[in-house]
Motif scaffolding. Structure first.
Motif, short mmCIF file in Angstrom:
data_model
loop_
_atom_site.label_atom_id
_atom_site.label_comp_id
_atom_site.label_asym_id
_atom_site.label_seq_id
_atom_site.Cartn_x
_atom_site.Cartn_y
_atom_site.Cartn_z
N VAL A 151 0.84 -1.20 0.00
CA VAL A 151 0.00 0.00 0.00
C VAL A 151 0.88 1.26 0.00
CG1 VAL A 151 -1.77 1.30 1.24
CG2 VAL A 151 -1.92 -1.19 1.12
N ALA A 152 1.96 1.21 0.76
CA ALA A 152 2.87 2.36 0.79
C ALA A 152 3.42 2.65 -0.59
CB ALA A 152 4.00 2.11 1.79
N ALA A 153 3.81 1.61 -1.30
CA ALA A 153 4.35 1.79 -2.66
C ALA A 153 3.29 2.38 -3.58
CB ALA A 153 4.85 0.45 -3.20
N ALA A 154 2.06 1.89 -3.46
CA ALA A 154 0.98 2.39 -4.31
C ALA A 154 0.69 3.85 -4.01
CB ALA A 154 -0.27 1.53 -4.13
N LEU A 155 0.70 4.22 -2.73
CA LEU A 155 0.40 5.62 -2.37
C LEU A 155 1.52 6.54 -2.83
CD1 LEU A 155 -1.48 7.65 -1.02
CD2 LEU A 155 -0.34 7.17 1.16
N THR A 156 2.76 6.08 -2.69
CA THR A 156 3.89 6.89 -3.14
C THR A 156 3.81 7.12 -4.65
OG1 THR A 156 5.21 5.95 -1.35
CG2 THR A 156 6.42 7.02 -3.17
N ALA A 157 3.44 6.07 -5.37
CA ALA A 157 3.33 6.20 -6.83
C ALA A 157 2.19 7.14 -7.21
CB ALA A 157 3.11 4.82 -7.45
N ALA A 158 1.09 7.09 -6.45
CA ALA A 158 -0.07 7.92 -6.79
C ALA A 158 0.16 9.38 -6.43
CB ALA A 158 -1.31 7.40 -6.07
N ALA A 159 0.86 9.61 -5.33
CA ALA A 159 1.21 10.97 -4.88
C ALA A 159 0.05 11.95 -4.96
CB ALA A 159 2.41 11.49 -5.68
#
Lengths: 496, 496
Positions: free
Chosen positions: B290-298
């Motif tokens: 989830v952290a990776a997805a949120l970082t990518a979505a920014a």
């Protein structure tokens, strides 16, 4: 006090005692109900019908014992009590059949761009039932609230009524044995006794709803307890109110019939009905007719409990203080908990919001208010407390005033009876036994009739779930043969 | 403060003012609603459908103006807001068609030894609607509560939302003109503004029900006001909760998809949805995904109001104090009322009743809790607050754990979404947008879907009434062509 003691209302002498439940006992009974909840909820409605039929059969078989026991504790009379056992067992079968028909689940399925959205009613879980003093069977341990909650798929814990403790215990024993014998889990039905146990029930986190029939004071107290919970639960309190009867001007032509009917209804069962008509609004001359009918009937009421007898005496004094004038007083001197039947008269302008004359006195007490002008009278109908029922008495199908009287009266009540009396509540699909606040704490609900089940359910929708993840009511093969709404269209299965 | 002032959330600069309603103005608006109540209730459902269609057409025609106005006041974006206007007008037409279909009246007729007993739902009367900040159209002046109350036959008085006052006024002007133009009485729809006016509405004796969408604090305050009335009225408050998502062990195989979907759902509309999934219970490793997805979505959230922005900041601090650890923080520095999107992680044993981690933070904030053992995780589901919705994320139709996860989760929510996300509530017959306390104050009811109408009705039964004394829904010739239950059998009329 550590026990409920039964009393013979005819003599005031004490009968059998039933020990109050301890806090630990309440916990044990509720834990059993909680443990049974999944099994009760997961049973097909048609199988729950068989449980309820088994209970009904066992109770019917015990009618002699039950009527005798209840008559000792209530003095309601053998004939009435036998009839009430039949009412109770009829209710058990009726609510079971309503469940088996399946519309109560409101199964609804929609094809949407998000996939299937499907909704069904699910049982709330264990329900606490507080029965009434005045109907040891119809609104007792196995009465309408218990029957409709079981039919809806909820275990029930009943608080025994102190006005008929031994009757409560025998009802529980017979019904519990029959339910379990028919396959229901042990915890499907529980019984506790005592005021403290009742409070603990309402506060218990595993109790999910409360059904109550009785006084406004009692119902509001339980409601307040439930409102203070961490998770507030619904309290369905069906409470007494005044239940007005309005006589049209042209019904004067048959005022003697009307008066006789009114006296019969308000003195029935010593006036101890939540649907007792307590206020008659009639044309000038009505009070003389009612007085004559009451004098001719000369009832000798005996009340269910000493408290009810004293409340009646105090209530009559309050009505007098509020502007009522006693016209006839009959009986009240036959020993035990006998009380008079009382007819009062009051002026129309006394009917203003908050006046005691607009509130119930439990017992064979009624007030007649005469009008000269029907519209004056109807203007006062808006001031009435919300009631379970009202009567409209007409001169027949061509009575020109009947439509507007019915239209005005129905705004303040849950049931309008035309040319009849509100006492006697038929158990049918269409019945509504509820009414505007404060006659019920939840005016959209009923404690009698097919809609009684819905009090103990809540909807759950499933979105995007495959057949295997859906409850039976929503599966594509409709294994319970339910009426369902599919993409907006109501589909009723062929009878099988 | 004597006016609601709109603000541009992107800059914080002030916009148009809408004056607060005086006590006299509230009385006038409610009096108009009361005077219109009989006409609205007495209109055939098919004619009310035409009123609602006229309002929908007029609002559709004003989509450019409405979307522009609302975007200035809410910063929700033109595309989203145009879509939401369509949702609103779709709801007006949908609830009108539900009324016209007629099942909502639950018309039921029984032949009994006491004569005909017939029951129908009747409108409660004027309804007060408090819309939401986050859906200026879907849950606004002409949103789901207003549309379903009008469809049910009740006049509506709306309290304008201070987060979008000018939008509220224009919605009222356009809709009122169209409704009256289509034949509805003047008082069919009213508007008041200001906190004091809202309180007066709930306390007004002529208001018969309240519908609210918003925070738990706001909903509970209105409910407390209604409970203190002489005649208590229902308050249907639909309030935010945490809306859990549970990921099964085998869904680890597609955890990146799940993580991307979760981020998309909890950051949608800056996380300002009552169905925002605020808590993800997933297998070990979920939080990294989830952290990776949120970082990518920014995402760069902008909140609706300054108060909401500050509540979000405070809420994140509370989650940290309750045992949460911030994993990713994105945005919050773009001026105006921008706020960060925040992902937190917390240990499973923090999920105990009363912990702040189990409660909503309004905005793009979510907590991931990882489990090693699914049964451990499910044991904590029981501790969750009642929620509007939950998601269950599986590895597909053969996921062996899906049935027991769905079964556990559905006990605490009103809607279970399988392999999807709860944001986005389709308006269909089967929809349920409600849930256990405290996600709604009346868990048996819904604010979206065909059952939304039933909140504004109560049953009345007629006993022994001739055809001329019955409302049209119960007459022998069934003039409204309603589905009715007759002697226990559901009869659906042929489509005409």
């Amino acid at each position: 006090m550590s026990a409920d003691t039964g009393f013979d209302p005819r003599t005031g002498s004490s009968l059998q005692e039933v020990a109050h439940s301890s806090s630990d006992e309440v916990d044990r009974v509720v834990a059993a109900a909680r443990d049974a909840a999944d099994a009760v909820a997961g049973t097909a409605p048609g199988d729950r019908l068989r449980w309820l039929e088994a209970a009904a059969d066992a109770l019917d078989a015990a009618v002699d014992e039950l009527a005798e026991l209840a008559d000792r504790e209530t003095a309601l009379g053998d004939e009435r009590l036998r009839g009430e056992v039949g009412r109770m067992t009829g209710e058990l079968r009726f609510y079971g059949s309503v469940a088996a028909e399946g519309s109560y689940l409101d199964a609804t399925l929609d094809t949407t761009p998000m996939g299937l959205i499907a909704r069904v009613e699910v049982p709330l879980g264990p329900v606490a039932v507080f029965g009434a003093s005045n109907f040891p069977f119809g609104f007792g341990v196995m009465g309408t609230d218990t029957a409709s909650a079981l039919a809806a798929g909820c275990p029930v814990v009943v608080k025994a009524h102190p006005a008929h403790p031994a009757t409560s215990v025998r009802l529980f024993e017979i019904a519990h044995g029959a339910l379990v014998g028919a396959g229901a889990p042990e915890g499907v039905l529980g019984l506790v006794a005592g005021f403290a146990a009742g409070s603990l029930l309402v506060q218990h986190p595993d109790i999910r709803a409360v059904a109550f029939t009785g006084s406004q004071r009692g119902g509001m107290a339980l409601r307040a307890l439930a409102q203070d919970r961490a998770e507030v639960i619904p309290v369905y309190a069906e409470m007494g109110t005044v239940n007005p009867a309005v006589v049209t001007p042209s019904a004067t032509s048959r005022i003697e019939d009307v008066a006789t009917g009114f006296v019969g209804s308000f003195t029935l069962g010593s006036g101890q009905f939540c649907t007792k008509p307590g206020l008659l609004l009639g044309p000038r001359g009505s009070s003389d007719a009612v007085a004559a009918a009451l004098t001719a009937a000369a009832p000798q009421p005996v009340m269910l409990t000493e408290t009810i007898k004293h409340s009646l005496d105090a209530g009559v004094e309050e009505l007098v203080a509020a502007g009522g004038e006693v016209v006839v007083r009959s009986g009240g001197d036959s020993g035990g908990w006998s009380a008079p039947a009382v007819l009062l008269r009051a002026p129309l302008d006394a009917l203003v919001p908050g006046n005691r004359l607009l509130e119930e006195v439990f017992g064979a007490v009624a007030v007649v208010v005469e009008y000269d002008d029907l519209d004056d009278a109807l203007a006062h109908v808006d001031a009435l407390q919300g009631s379970l029922a009202a009567s409209v008495l007409t001169s027949g199908p061509d009575d020109p005033d009947a439509p507007r009287v019915v239209d005005r009266v129905r705004r303040r009540v849950g049931r309008v009876v035309v040319d009849g009396w509100p006492t006697g509540v038929a158990v049918t699909w269409a019945q509504h036994h509820g009414g505007p606040w404060p006659s019920t704490s939840e005016p959209r609900t009923t404690s009698v009739g097919s809609a009684a089940l819905s009090r103990f359910l809540r909807p759950v929708a499933f979105q995007g779930a495959s057949d295997a993840l859906l409850p039976p009511a929503l599966r594509s093969d409709n294994p319970w043969h339910l009426p369902r709404r599919v993409d907006g269209v109501l589909v009723v299965p062929d009878p099988t």
